[in-house]
Write a protein that holds these residues in place. Structure first.
Motif, PDB file in Angstrom:
ATOM      1  N   TYR A   8      -9.127 -12.367   4.780  1.00 43.93           N
ATOM      2  CA  TYR A   8      -8.753 -11.190   5.030  1.00 43.93           C
ATOM      3  C   TYR A   8      -7.199 -10.742   3.901  1.00 43.93           C
ATOM      4  O   TYR A   8      -6.566 -11.272   4.745  1.00 43.93           O
ATOM      5  N   PRO A   9      -7.473 -10.969   3.262  1.00 46.38           N
ATOM      6  CA  PRO A   9      -5.989 -10.666   2.153  1.00 46.38           C
ATOM      7  C   PRO A   9      -5.578  -9.110   2.340  1.00 46.38           C
ATOM      8  O   PRO A   9      -6.399  -8.080   2.590  1.00 46.38           O
ATOM      9  N   GLY A  10      -4.039  -8.908   2.080  1.00 43.53           N
ATOM     10  CA  GLY A  10      -3.239  -8.120   2.481  1.00 43.53           C
ATOM     11  C   GLY A  10      -2.066  -8.331   1.873  1.00 43.53           C
ATOM     12  O   GLY A  10      -1.777  -9.123   2.499  1.00 43.53           O
ATOM     13  N   SER A  11      -1.285  -7.309   2.428  1.00 46.31           N
ATOM     14  CA  SER A  11       0.042  -7.092   2.372  1.00 46.31           C
ATOM     15  C   SER A  11       0.887  -7.481   2.926  1.00 46.31           C
ATOM     16  O   SER A  11       2.172  -8.337   3.251  1.00 46.31           O
ATOM     17  N   PHE A  12       0.477  -7.309   4.360  1.00 46.04           N
ATOM     18  CA  PHE A  12       0.641  -7.167   6.031  1.00 46.04           C
ATOM     19  C   PHE A  12       2.357  -7.296   5.943  1.00 46.04           C
ATOM     20  O   PHE A  12       2.917  -8.315   6.277  1.00 46.04           O
ATOM     21  N   ASP A  13       2.845  -6.041   5.877  1.00 46.10           N
ATOM     22  CA  ASP A  13       4.561  -5.442   5.343  1.00 46.10           C
ATOM     23  C   ASP A  13       4.513  -4.197   5.695  1.00 46.10           C
ATOM     24  O   ASP A  13       5.651  -2.974   5.364  1.00 46.10           O
ATOM     25  N   GLY A  18      -3.341  -2.606  13.819  1.00 47.82           N
ATOM     26  CA  GLY A  18      -4.536  -2.399  13.239  1.00 47.82           C
ATOM     27  C   GLY A  18      -4.775  -3.495  12.329  1.00 47.82           C
ATOM     28  O   GLY A  18      -6.483  -3.896  12.454  1.00 47.82           O
ATOM     29  N   HIS A  19      -4.446  -4.206  12.016  1.00 51.84           N
ATOM     30  CA  HIS A  19      -4.349  -5.331  11.306  1.00 51.84           C
ATOM     31  C   HIS A  19      -5.598  -6.662  12.192  1.00 51.84           C
ATOM     32  O   HIS A  19      -5.970  -6.920  11.947  1.00 51.84           O
ATOM     33  N   LEU A  20      -4.478  -6.627  13.249  1.00 54.95           N
ATOM     34  CA  LEU A  20      -5.031  -7.423  14.564  1.00 54.95           C
ATOM     35  C   LEU A  20      -6.067  -7.508  14.737  1.00 54.95           C
ATOM     36  O   LEU A  20      -7.127  -8.021  15.813  1.00 54.95           O
ATOM     37  N   ASP A  21      -6.667  -6.238  15.296  1.00 55.46           N
ATOM     38  CA  ASP A  21      -7.571  -5.769  15.583  1.00 55.46           C
ATOM     39  C   ASP A  21      -8.714  -5.980  14.532  1.00 55.46           C
ATOM     40  O   ASP A  21     -10.252  -6.114  15.254  1.00 55.46           O
ATOM     41  N   ILE A  22      -8.925  -5.831  14.021  1.00 59.49           N
ATOM     42  CA  ILE A  22      -9.568  -6.088  12.662  1.00 59.49           C
ATOM     43  C   ILE A  22      -9.611  -7.631  12.822  1.00 59.49           C
ATOM     44  O   ILE A  22     -11.411  -8.328  12.424  1.00 59.49           O
ATOM     45  N   ILE A  23      -8.584  -8.813  12.639  1.00 55.58           N
ATOM     46  CA  ILE A  23      -9.218  -9.551  12.809  1.00 55.58           C
ATOM     47  C   ILE A  23      -9.787 -10.324  13.776  1.00 55.58           C
ATOM     48  O   ILE A  23     -10.722 -10.939  14.199  1.00 55.58           O
ATOM     49  N   SER A  42       5.915  -8.030  -8.019  1.00 57.19           N
ATOM     50  CA  SER A  42       6.623  -6.419  -9.035  1.00 57.19           C
ATOM     51  C   SER A  42       6.704  -5.573  -7.437  1.00 57.19           C
ATOM     52  O   SER A  42       7.160  -4.329  -7.971  1.00 57.19           O
ATOM     53  N   LYS A  43       6.245  -5.574  -6.502  1.00 53.32           N
ATOM     54  CA  LYS A  43       5.511  -4.416  -5.525  1.00 53.32           C
ATOM     55  C   LYS A  43       6.970  -4.643  -4.831  1.00 53.32           C
ATOM     56  O   LYS A  43       7.207  -5.887  -4.277  1.00 53.32           O
ATOM     57  N   LYS A  44       8.019  -3.187  -4.366  1.00 51.35           N
ATOM     58  CA  LYS A  44       8.792  -3.004  -3.196  1.00 51.35           C
ATOM     59  C   LYS A  44       8.109  -3.611  -1.916  1.00 51.35           C
ATOM     60  O   LYS A  44       7.530  -3.302  -1.443  1.00 51.35           O
ATOM     61  N   ILE A  88     -13.062  -9.673   4.385  1.00 48.10           N
ATOM     62  CA  ILE A  88     -12.951  -8.887   5.440  1.00 48.10           C
ATOM     63  C   ILE A  88     -11.605  -7.587   4.640  1.00 48.10           C
ATOM     64  O   ILE A  88     -10.740  -8.012   3.803  1.00 48.10           O
ATOM     65  N   ARG A  89     -12.352  -6.248   5.155  1.00 44.64           N
ATOM     66  CA  ARG A  89     -11.115  -5.373   4.953  1.00 44.64           C
ATOM     67  C   ARG A  89     -11.453  -4.982   5.863  1.00 44.64           C
ATOM     68  O   ARG A  89     -12.479  -4.838   6.560  1.00 44.64           O
ATOM     69  N   GLY A  90     -10.405  -3.612   6.057  1.00 47.61           N
ATOM     70  CA  GLY A  90     -11.188  -2.695   7.337  1.00 47.61           C
ATOM     71  C   GLY A  90     -10.515  -1.735   7.095  1.00 47.61           C
ATOM     72  O   GLY A  90     -10.165  -0.798   5.382  1.00 47.61           O
ATOM     73  N   LEU A  91     -11.298  -0.487   7.581  1.00 51.69           N
ATOM     74  CA  LEU A  91     -11.796   0.647   6.780  1.00 51.69           C
ATOM     75  C   LEU A  91     -11.175   1.951   7.748  1.00 51.69           C
ATOM     76  O   LEU A  91     -11.590   1.367   9.098  1.00 51.69           O
ATOM     77  N   ARG A  92     -10.069   2.503   7.913  1.00 56.39           N
ATOM     78  CA  ARG A  92      -9.531   3.953   8.333  1.00 56.39           C
ATOM     79  C   ARG A  92      -9.753   4.847   8.126  1.00 56.39           C
ATOM     80  O   ARG A  92     -11.558   4.836   9.119  1.00 56.39           O
ATOM     81  N   ALA A  93      -9.911   5.471   7.851  1.00 58.18           N
ATOM     82  CA  ALA A  93     -10.303   6.827   7.748  1.00 58.18           C
ATOM     83  C   ALA A  93     -11.378   7.047   5.864  1.00 58.18           C
ATOM     84  O   ALA A  93     -11.142   5.568   5.065  1.00 58.18           O
ATOM     85  N   GLU A  98     -12.735   4.952  -0.993  1.00 62.90           N
ATOM     86  CA  GLU A  98     -12.398   4.994  -2.447  1.00 62.90           C
ATOM     87  C   GLU A  98     -11.985   3.939  -2.969  1.00 62.90           C
ATOM     88  O   GLU A  98     -11.986   3.439  -3.946  1.00 62.90           O
ATOM     89  N   TYR A  99     -10.085   3.802  -2.306  1.00 59.54           N
ATOM     90  CA  TYR A  99      -9.742   2.338  -2.671  1.00 59.54           C
ATOM     91  C   TYR A  99     -10.593   0.897  -2.737  1.00 59.54           C
ATOM     92  O   TYR A  99     -10.292   0.731  -3.807  1.00 59.54           O
ATOM     93  N   GLU A 100     -10.993   0.688  -1.618  1.00 56.49           N
ATOM     94  CA  GLU A 100     -12.045  -0.546  -1.083  1.00 56.49           C
ATOM     95  C   GLU A 100     -12.641  -0.031  -1.946  1.00 56.49           C
ATOM     96  O   GLU A 100     -13.572  -1.799  -1.951  1.00 56.49           O
ATOM     97  N   PHE A 101     -14.054   0.203  -2.156  1.00 56.50           N
ATOM     98  CA  PHE A 101     -14.857   0.272  -2.800  1.00 56.50           C
ATOM     99  C   PHE A 101     -14.028  -0.148  -4.116  1.00 56.50           C
ATOM    100  O   PHE A 101     -14.836  -0.603  -4.814  1.00 56.50           O
TER     101      PHE A 101
HETATM  102  P1  ADP Z   1      -2.886  -3.203   1.382  1.00 58.21           P
HETATM  103  O1  ADP Z   1      -4.347  -4.729   0.527  1.00 58.21           O
HETATM  104  O2  ADP Z   1      -3.513  -1.847   0.760  1.00 58.21           O
HETATM  105  O3  ADP Z   1      -1.715  -3.185   0.872  1.00 58.21           O
HETATM  106  P2  ADP Z   1      -2.658  -3.965   4.197  1.00 58.21           P
HETATM  107  O4  ADP Z   1      -1.786  -4.875   3.641  1.00 58.21           O
HETATM  108  O5  ADP Z   1      -1.954  -3.006   4.882  1.00 58.21           O
HETATM  109  O6  ADP Z   1      -2.991  -2.848   2.526  1.00 58.21           O
HETATM  110  O7  ADP Z   1      -3.990  -3.763   4.746  1.00 58.21           O
HETATM  111  C1  ADP Z   1      -4.860  -5.412   4.100  1.00 58.21           C
HETATM  112  C2  ADP Z   1      -6.301  -4.729   4.515  1.00 58.21           C
HETATM  113  O8  ADP Z   1      -6.228  -4.358   6.418  1.00 58.21           O
HETATM  114  C3  ADP Z   1      -6.913  -3.403   3.972  1.00 58.21           C
HETATM  115  O9  ADP Z   1      -7.992  -3.157   3.940  1.00 58.21           O
HETATM  116  C4  ADP Z   1      -6.682  -2.199   4.895  1.00 58.21           C
HETATM  117  O10 ADP Z   1      -7.292  -0.611   4.424  1.00 58.21           O
HETATM  118  C5  ADP Z   1      -6.877  -2.782   6.391  1.00 58.21           C
HETATM  119  N1  ADP Z   1      -6.028  -2.514   7.054  1.00 58.21           N
HETATM  120  C6  ADP Z   1      -4.206  -2.102   7.177  1.00 58.21           C
HETATM  121  N2  ADP Z   1      -4.274  -1.341   8.328  1.00 58.21           N
HETATM  122  C7  ADP Z   1      -5.483  -1.303   9.188  1.00 58.21           C
HETATM  123  C8  ADP Z   1      -6.024  -0.151  10.212  1.00 58.21           C
HETATM  124  N3  ADP Z   1      -4.789   0.496  11.270  1.00 58.21           N
HETATM  125  N4  ADP Z   1      -7.178  -0.052  10.951  1.00 58.21           N
HETATM  126  C9  ADP Z   1      -7.510  -1.431  10.763  1.00 58.21           C
HETATM  127  N5  ADP Z   1      -7.822  -1.495   9.161  1.00 58.21           N
HETATM  128  C10 ADP Z   1      -6.282  -1.721   8.515  1.00 58.21           C
END
Ligand code: ADP
Length: 159
Positions: A8-13, A18-23, A42-44, A88-93, A98-101
């Motif tokens: 499950y990759p992401g910025s987690f910043d 929401g992230h914990l729910d997906i995990i 390069s991202k702040k 693993i990725r999360g889909l909110r709305a 589009e971005y996730e696809f």
């Molecule tokens: P990014 O990769 O755009 O920096 P994040 O690190 O915030 O995004 O999120 C990583 C993944 O978790 C992405 O797939 C994002 O759609 C998902 N995500 C973030 N917040 C939520 C949330 N509240 N509910 C479900 N999925 C989420």
């Protein structure tokens, strides 16, 4: 039986509920989840990679099949290195779609064996993002309903 590991990759910043729910959802389906902070120099960011990893580790303490890591470079290389092919990725709305696809399709072009699995959070987290948390934090607002208590404390200490 083969053990299924998923990344499950992401910025987690920072990490949010929401992230914990997906995990939690992913951890019910896969044997091992590697939550990995993407190092994007390069991202702040509000928090350093070390801080983001530490906040995730504290939030996930006690979850036996979840580990926390970080990575630099292409996700497909990292995933192969971890000897898996599941992301693993999360889909909110619909706005996430589009971005996730685009990411999922690009990763599949680079590594045809890869599978991206999407999870939907509970409704109350549908409009929650790390950037919303950062914005509220910037103006000194209360983030306690959006992030775990230890993350809210770190945010409060930043003011
Ligand atoms: P990014 O990769 O755009 O920096 P994040 O690190 O915030 O995004 O999120 C990583 C993944 O978790 C992405 O797939 C994002 O759609 C998902 N995500 C973030 N917040 C939520 C949330 N509240 N509910 C479900 N999925 C989420």
């Amino acid at each position: 039986m083969k053990k299924r590991t998923a990344v499950y990759p992401g910025s987690f910043d920072p990490v949010t509920f929401g992230h914990l729910d997906i995990i939690d959802r992913a951890a019910k389906i896969f044997d091992h989840i590697i939550v990995s902070v993407f190092v994007h120099s390069s991202k702040k960011h509000m928090f350093s990679v070390e801080e983001r990893v530490a906040m995730l580790k504290a939030a996930l303490k006690g979850k036996k099949n979840v580990t926390v890591d970080c990575f630099e470079g292409l996700l497909v290389d990292y995933v192969k290195n971890k000897k898996t092919d599941i992301v693993i990725r999360g889909l909110r709305a619909i706005s996430d779609l589009e971005y996730e696809f685009q990411i999922a399709a690009t990763n599949r072009t680079l590594y045809p064996g890869i599978e991206t699995v999407f999870f939907m959070p509970r409704q109350r987290y549908t409009y929650l993002s790390s950037s919303i948390v950062r914005d509220i934090a910037h103006f000194g607002g209360d983030v306690s309903k959006l992030v775990p208590p230890h993350v809210a404390k770190v945010i409060a200490a930043r003011k």
